[in-house]
Design an enzyme around this catalytic site. Structure first.
Site, PDB file in Angstrom:
ATOM      1  N   SER A 550      -6.577 -10.721   3.316  1.00 57.98           N
ATOM      2  CA  SER A 550      -6.719  -9.518   4.128  1.00 57.98           C
ATOM      3  C   SER A 550      -6.813  -9.929   5.605  1.00 57.98           C
ATOM      4  O   SER A 550      -5.883 -10.556   6.116  1.00 57.98           O
ATOM      5  CB  SER A 550      -7.955  -8.733   3.667  1.00 57.98           C
ATOM      6  OG  SER A 550      -7.989  -7.458   4.255  1.00 57.98           O
ATOM      7  N   HIS A 665      -5.554  -3.735  -3.215  1.00 57.24           N
ATOM      8  CA  HIS A 665      -5.928  -4.731  -2.217  1.00 57.24           C
ATOM      9  C   HIS A 665      -6.665  -5.908  -2.840  1.00 57.24           C
ATOM     10  O   HIS A 665      -6.710  -6.999  -2.269  1.00 57.24           O
ATOM     11  CB  HIS A 665      -6.777  -4.084  -1.126  1.00 57.24           C
ATOM     12  CG  HIS A 665      -6.927  -4.929   0.095  1.00 57.24           C
ATOM     13  ND1 HIS A 665      -5.853  -5.473   0.773  1.00 57.24           N
ATOM     14  CD2 HIS A 665      -8.030  -5.341   0.781  1.00 57.24           C
ATOM     15  CE1 HIS A 665      -6.286  -6.168   1.804  1.00 57.24           C
ATOM     16  NE2 HIS A 665      -7.601  -6.108   1.824  1.00 57.24           N
TER      17      HIS A 665
END
Length: 691
Positions: A550, A665
């Site tokens: 991320s 994610h």
């Protein structure tokens, strides 16, 4: 990841469009585009063929899967009334089951689990790859819950009302179509809802901008609008804040990821709370509203400094009066990592030189009294959950070499006892942990942890993995990982965790030292740790690899483009990489409070100096990067990793690329996917770094 303000002048929009037209890889931003998926399929096959044929792949995969599926792992509790709830995955429950046990049986070590929802069964019946995302219960009996379910693991979820007594979804109960947002009970017949209500109800960051109260038996379209944020805001916020029997509705707008305008909904009217926009509301207890200050706040000639935890008399605040008490003022080496309330106490989880500590606070005679809990030292302490009807709570402790132990504790007397420990998956006695500090480019001392064999030779040949994040005030605490231990340490690897700026290890100042125009500090810190490892002869560039996901994926992207000479491997997971277009992709606009707005020329001037996608150069030597992302990631767009990989391939730079077709994610939805991800990553690292 969190939030940001979005100003776009027409002329800047024109320049932005021109820039976009110059990008030959825009087609890879079409998540489900035919050409884009063909690229993904081709690269996946190349990567899978290479990494799964590595000699140690099968052993790493099997040991990782065994760890993930271990039936003796800790079933972490979520307490609602007289029951403990838990979501569980193993080899027989691939997508998982949501279950509960009477709390008394759980505390006795003999939980009596009853399955509430079988996600595997539900997925098979519906023909959908459901992923469980959590549930909000109906106070005080908790006989009904609003359950959140994702199609493939993304942040957008459907919300369905579930009856835990009958173990069925409620017929004609509350149901909300797939959207980002939330829904929770105000009472048995009322929900507070944020969702995609139709045209012009979402922000430019892709989050709901309206908050509504929805009555049972009425269509959602008739729900009462009680708050509306601006389209340019990150999101509208609405939630219930409970103080014993009293329940307050808190509303507001996230102007940026770190700035909020906050109101209370009192007698069908908005009452603005006169508190700093960057303050974080951490709870309420005995009419004391708990605030975590992110900057100095002067009230009546008294300055409450950044990082301090204070409380305000809430009823006074509603009358625009401020009666303030201080709970805690951290020093330069400590920070607040969590604040929680039991029935009569406040719990504060601290980091002191990146080591966990736990305190309780009692409000007595108008003042807060502190007591430190004699919890285990030299590791990470996490408050897992608490019982709102008592002072009981659960916390866990672990460090790099000590597996997690779950404790049951009582905040009223400071007592605690071990409830369950996870077994050791590798022999921790063979290794040691050292904390080292190194001067960054500007002289700031940056700490890092190094986990290595006790007999490690300082000869520059040790395969070393450097991990970091450096953003959003997220701290990198010591953690226990059986997969890291088995796959990396037992194969001769050294693990390094960097506590670089941008994180929260030393409070708001540490985070703010890496914001926007100060972003290069984060990357200089990471470079400094890498160079120190080489100087100390722990490793050498040919044996040094980096990993991050991320915002940490951005960190990895900057590291290997700015200093490719330092690294021979880079695992870049669900990353941001195109910082010129990040604010136009999915939730990207919400992070402009962290990185800046690339559509504003002055801000693009500093962003462009590190944006990995724009700083790639043909003819330069880079490590063979391993990119890992997910098609169903609706937070960080998979186009970042896709475009970076395609651009590097066309420049002649070798890369490996793998995109999971689900997982959101988090990258994975099942234990098998997680094991495969671990096996591929560590196979790649051993292939590149262990010579």
């Amino acid at each position: 990841m969190k939030k940001s303000i979005f100003f776009t002048l027409i002329i800047l929009g024109i320049f932005g469009n021109l820039n976009a037209q110059e990008d030959p890889y825009l087609w890879l931003e079409e998540v489900d585009g035919k050409k884009a998926l063909e690229f993904v399929e081709k690269q996946n096959k190349i990567t899978v063929d290479k990494l799964t044929n590595f000699k140690q792949y099968d052993a790493i995969y099997n040991s990782s899967l065994e760890i993930y599926n271990d039936t003796e792992k800790i079933a972490y509790p979520s307490v609602y009334g007289e029951f403990v709830y838990n979501f569980w995955k193993d080899k027989d429950h691939v997508r998982g089951i949501w279950r509960r046990s009477p709390k008394a049986a759980y505390l006795n070590g003999t939980p009596q689990w009853e399955t509430l929802i079988d996600i595997d069964k539900m997925s098979k019946e519906d023909g959908v790859k459901w992923v469980y995302k959590g549930a909000n219960g109906l106070y005080p009996k908790y006989n009904r819950f609003m359950v959140r379910l994702s199609k493939g693991g993304g942040d957008a979820t459907i919300k369905r009302e579930f009856d835990v007594t009958t173990k069925t979804f409620v017929e004609d109960g509350f149901y909300i179509e797939e959207s980002k947002g939330n829904a929770s009970y105000i009472d048995e017949n009322t929900l507070i809802v944020s969702s995609n209500f139709g045209e012009n109800t979402m922000t430019t960051s892709g989050y709901p901008r309206q908050i509504k109260l929805w009555k049972r038996g009425t269509p959602l379209s008739n729900a009462k609008l009680i708050y509306e944020a601006k389209t340019s805001d990150v999101a509208a916020r609405g939630y219930s804040l409970r103080d014993g029997s009293e329940n307050y509705i808190i509303l507001g707008r996230s102007i940026t990821f770190y700035e909020y305008q906050t109101f209370a909904w009192i007698n069908d009217k908005l009452v603005k709370l006169d508190i700093p926009q960057d303050v974080y509301i951490s709870g309420i207890l005995n009419n004391q509203l708990i605030l975590d200050l992110k900057s100095d706040w002067e009230v009546d000639g008294i300055t409450y400094t950044q990082g301090t935890v204070i409380s305000l008399n809430f009823k006074d605040l509603l009358e625009n009066k401020k009666t303030i008490q201080q709970l805690l003022k951290p020093d330069e080496f400590s920070s607040v990592s969590g604040i929680y309330t039991t029935k009569s106490k406040v719990l504060i989880n601290m980091l002191n030189n990146v080591s966990g500590e736990l305190y309780t606070y009692s409000f007595v005679d108008g003042k807060w009294k502190q007591q430190q809990i004699d919890a285990p030292a030299h590791g990470s302490i996490s408050v897992v959950d608490l019982d709102e009807f008592s002072d009981e709570y659960f916390f866990s402790f672990s460090n790099f070499l000590t597996p997690n132990t779950l404790f049951i504790a009582n905040a009223s007397d400071g007592s605690f006892k071990a409830l369950k420990s996870r077994k050791a998956y590798f022999d921790g006695s063979a290794y040691e942990v050292n904390q080292i500090k190194v001067a960054s480019k500007d002289g700031t001392k940056i700490p890092y942890f190094i986990v290595s064999a006790k007999n490690m030779k300082y000869d520059g040949t040790n395969p070393t993995l450097l991990y970091g994040y450096g953003g959003f005030e997220v701290s990198m605490d010591p953690f226990y990982s059986g997969t890291f231990g088995k796959a990396w340490l037992e194969n001769g690897g050294v693990f390094v965790l960097a506590n670089i700026r941008g994180g929260g290890e030393f409070g708001p100042r540490w985070h703010q030292a890496g914001l926007k125009e100060k972003r290069q500090n984060v990357y200089d810190d990471f470079h400094a740790v890498a160079k120190d490892l080489i100087t100390r002869k722990v490793t050498a560039p040919e044996h040094l690899g980096i990993m991050g996901g991320s915002n940490g994926g951005l960190l990895v992207g900057v590291a290997f483009t700015q200093r490719p000479d330092l690294y021979n491997a880079a695992v870049c997971q669900v990353p941001l990489l195109d910082m010129k277009r990040y604010n136009k992709l999915l939730a990207g606009a919400s992070w402009m409070g962290e990185y800046g707005n690339p559509d504003i020329p002055d801000e693009w001037e500093y962003i462009k100096t590190y944006s990995p996608y724009q700083n790639l150069k043909k003819g330069k030597t880079y490590p063979e990067v391993y990119f890992y992302t997910s098609t169903r990631d609706d937070r960080v767009h998979p186009g970042h990793a896709r475009k970076m990989a395609a651009k590097m391939i066309d420049m002649g730079h070798p890369v490996l690329y793998y995109e999971n077709t689900e997982g959101g994610h988090a990258g994975s939805s099942t234990n098998e996917q997680s094991a495969r991800s671990s096996a591929m990553s560590f196979s790649y690292l051993l292939m590149k770094l262990k010579k």
